[in-house]
Design an enzyme around this catalytic site. Structure first.
Site, PDB file in Angstrom:
ATOM      1  N   ARG A   1       0.989  -1.231   0.081  1.00  0.00           N
ATOM      2  CA  ARG A   1      -0.189  -0.196   0.013  1.00  0.00           C
ATOM      3  C   ARG A   1       0.931   1.266   0.080  1.00  0.00           C
ATOM      4  NH1 ARG A   1      -5.525  -0.250   2.709  1.00  0.00           N
ATOM      5  NH2 ARG A   1      -4.740   1.599   3.971  1.00  0.00           N
TER       6      ARG A   1
ATOM      7  N   ARG B   1       1.097  12.928  -9.600  1.00  0.00           N
ATOM      8  CA  ARG B   1       0.882  14.434  -9.331  1.00  0.00           C
ATOM      9  C   ARG B   1       2.235  15.181  -9.368  1.00  0.00           C
ATOM     10  NH1 ARG B   1      -3.740  14.309  -9.843  1.00  0.00           N
ATOM     11  NH2 ARG B   1      -5.420  14.522  -8.356  1.00  0.00           N
TER      12      ARG B   1
ATOM     13  N   HIS C   1       2.030  15.757 -13.149  1.00  0.00           N
ATOM     14  CA  HIS C   1       1.391  16.853 -13.317  1.00  0.00           C
ATOM     15  C   HIS C   1       1.800  18.308 -13.246  1.00  0.00           C
ATOM     16  CE1 HIS C   1      -2.426  13.900 -12.683  1.00  0.00           C
ATOM     17  NE2 HIS C   1      -1.961  14.113 -13.881  1.00  0.00           N
TER      18      HIS C   1
ATOM     19  N   SER D   1       8.229   0.526   7.890  1.00  0.00           N
ATOM     20  CA  SER D   1       9.361  -0.212   8.633  1.00  0.00           C
ATOM     21  C   SER D   1      10.866   0.329   8.193  1.00  0.00           C
ATOM     22  CB  SER D   1       9.468  -1.567   8.462  1.00  0.00           C
ATOM     23  OG  SER D   1       9.917  -2.114   7.220  1.00  0.00           O
TER      24      SER D   1
ATOM     25  N   SER E   1      -2.367   0.848   8.260  1.00  0.00           N
ATOM     26  CA  SER E   1      -3.343   1.829   7.483  1.00  0.00           C
ATOM     27  C   SER E   1      -3.026   3.430   7.905  1.00  0.00           C
ATOM     28  CB  SER E   1      -4.532   1.502   7.642  1.00  0.00           C
ATOM     29  OG  SER E   1      -5.051   0.493   7.286  1.00  0.00           O
TER      30      SER E   1
ATOM     31  N   GLU F   1       0.054   4.805   5.900  1.00  0.00           N
ATOM     32  CA  GLU F   1      -0.013   4.702   4.663  1.00  0.00           C
ATOM     33  C   GLU F   1      -0.997   5.984   4.231  1.00  0.00           C
ATOM     34  OE1 GLU F   1       0.059  -0.164   4.669  1.00  0.00           O
ATOM     35  OE2 GLU F   1      -1.754   0.879   4.543  1.00  0.00           O
TER      36      GLU F   1
ATOM     37  N   ASP G   1       0.751  14.562  -0.784  1.00  0.00           N
ATOM     38  CA  ASP G   1      -0.405  15.653  -1.547  1.00  0.00           C
ATOM     39  C   ASP G   1       0.210  17.120  -0.695  1.00  0.00           C
ATOM     40  OD1 ASP G   1      -1.654  14.240  -3.099  1.00  0.00           O
ATOM     41  OD2 ASP G   1      -3.524  14.027  -2.093  1.00  0.00           O
TER      42      ASP G   1
END
Length: 185
Positions: free
Chosen positions: A46, A57, A60, A88, A149, A152, A160
């Site tokens: 992930r 991006r 872009h 990790s 999670s 990630e 972003d």
């Protein structure tokens, strides 16, 4: 707990996580990207998917960005940077990539929970992100989410934010970026 309440708790966790990122480390990453000839992004699982979104991006914004392992990815060399997203810092498939990049004269940046890890010790620059249940054992950030999670998600939000900083530094806006958006979809 209901689904929306879970989502609300995830957002709270992300907010706490992002607040722990060191601004100077983030700024260094943006500067390294802007000074590099080509930017290579990698990660496993992930974390790798978050890296793919980041590379898109970067493209872009007009930066020569590539995902390691794609058939159209060129070779890395001097004046290039390899950005590795790894919770990790010990992912066995990523360590040789960092070593090879350094051996070819490229810079390596690790975005990781573990700066003291194998990949962290190979990196020329580091961004430490919180966000793993493993942090709980050391009294760090706790999470209701499974596995890595939170790391990630923090990684994607952080990537972003780096894009927004690059846009700010280069005077770029979303309208100009749309000119580089895929049009064969």
């Amino acid at each position: 707990m209901e689904t929306i309440k879970y989502a609300s708790e995830i957002v709270k966790e992300l907010h706490r996580s992002v607040e722990r990122i060191v601004e100077e480390e983030a700024e260094t990453l943006a500067d390294i990207i802007l000074q590099s000839n080509k930017v290579f992004v990698t990660g496993a699982g992930r974390s790798g998917l978050m890296g793919r979104a980041f590379a898109m991006r970067l493209m872009h914004t007009g930066i020569n960005a590539y995902v390691v392992g794609e058939t159209v990815t060129p070779g890395i060399g001097k004046d290039d940077v390899l950005i590795i997203g790894t919770g990790s810092g010990e992912t066995r498939s990523l360590i040789p990539m960092a070593q090879k990049a350094k051996g070819l004269g490229a810079s390596v940046v690790a975005v990781t929970i573990a700066p003291e890890s194998a990949i962290g010790s190979l990196a020329d620059a580091l961004v430490k992100l919180p966000g793993s249940p493993k942090d709980q054992a050391s009294g760090g950030h706790t999470t209701i989410q499974p596995m890595a999670s939170l790391f990630e998600q923090t990684l994607l939000v952080f990537y972003d934010a780096v894009i927004l900083r690059i846009m700010d530094k280069t005077g770029l806006d979303s309208d100009r970026m749309y000119g580089r958006h895929a049009n064969l979809e």
